[in-house]
Design an enzyme around this catalytic site. Sequence first.
Site, PDB file in Angstrom:
ATOM      1  CE  LYS A   1      63.708  63.651  38.712  1.00 24.36           C
ATOM      2  NZ  LYS A   1      62.437  63.257  39.499  1.00 24.36           N
TER       3      LYS A   1
ATOM      4  CG  ASP B   1      57.411  66.284  38.489  1.00 23.00           C
ATOM      5  OD1 ASP B   1      57.818  65.653  37.589  1.00 23.00           O
ATOM      6  OD2 ASP B   1      57.495  66.295  39.654  1.00 23.00           O
TER       7      ASP B   1
ATOM      8  CD  GLN C   1      61.764  62.189  42.760  1.00 19.40           C
ATOM      9  OE1 GLN C   1      62.223  63.119  42.151  1.00 19.40           O
ATOM     10  NE2 GLN C   1      61.820  60.833  42.225  1.00 19.40           N
TER      11      GLN C   1
END
Length: 277
Positions: A49, A116, A93
Amino acid sequence: MFEIIDGKMISNQIKQELAERVKSEGLELSLAVVLVGDDPASAVYVGNKKKACEMVGIRSVSHELPASTTEDELIELVQKLNDDDSINGILVQLPLPKHIDEDKIIKTISPDKDVDGFHPESVGRLSIGQPGFVSCTPAGIIQLLKRSDVEIDGKECVIIGRSNIVGKPMSMLMLRENATVTVCHSHTKDLKEVCKRADILIVAIGKPKMIDSSYVKEGAIVIDVGIHRQDNGKLCGDVDFDDVAPHTSMITPVPGGVGPMTIAMLMNNCVESVNLK
Ligand code: GUN
């Protein structure tokens, strides 16, 4: 003959387009990337990422915390990032260590920075067709289909799997595209028969090579969300590719199909954050 949908190529195309937009619009964007603990797979994802951020021209601000971090400490960090005007997106995460309640952390992230698309407000917006952040993997699958010139409108779409991250948002996105949508799960009766109705079959079960050609209508489009490391070291999906591919018109490979799209769409959400405030 079937066509292999090249997710790596399409994801690079998207990242390139985003990089051009960041440059031409002079956008100054920062993504906070929070990693708690030392799960090796998570470390690889987070690394990828950060690399994608570099390619697109987004500053990534890393917060790597020990596994012993308390829930309160993590909440405090997320609140600080919420209040920091120089941060556009916050990515925590998953999975988090067991002593931290993931739902509580997701709810703490400001919906304005929820790149997200996991916050209940983002999920609610998606379900009633309002603009908002969309979960990256299902958003990536829509891009794979559209950029492969697949007509979704009016098609029979069967999704196997009902997770909050993939199956449920996928069903909402396919509905938005006017598909007729069926969501299957572990209690579905006659799974095979239901799958055989699909013009577009999206598989997110989490079981290596579970779907063979007996589940697939001749000429269907098959999207494989699974990724597993086999005993021989090679990666495979939830679909038995060699058996299924000759019966499809289009299919995604593993690796190089859905996987790279998730990160491309995360970058897209970071860039879109300027429009979603
Ligand atoms: N863990 C596995 N996939 C994801 C994802 O898309 N986002 C986050 N934050 N964690 C993950």
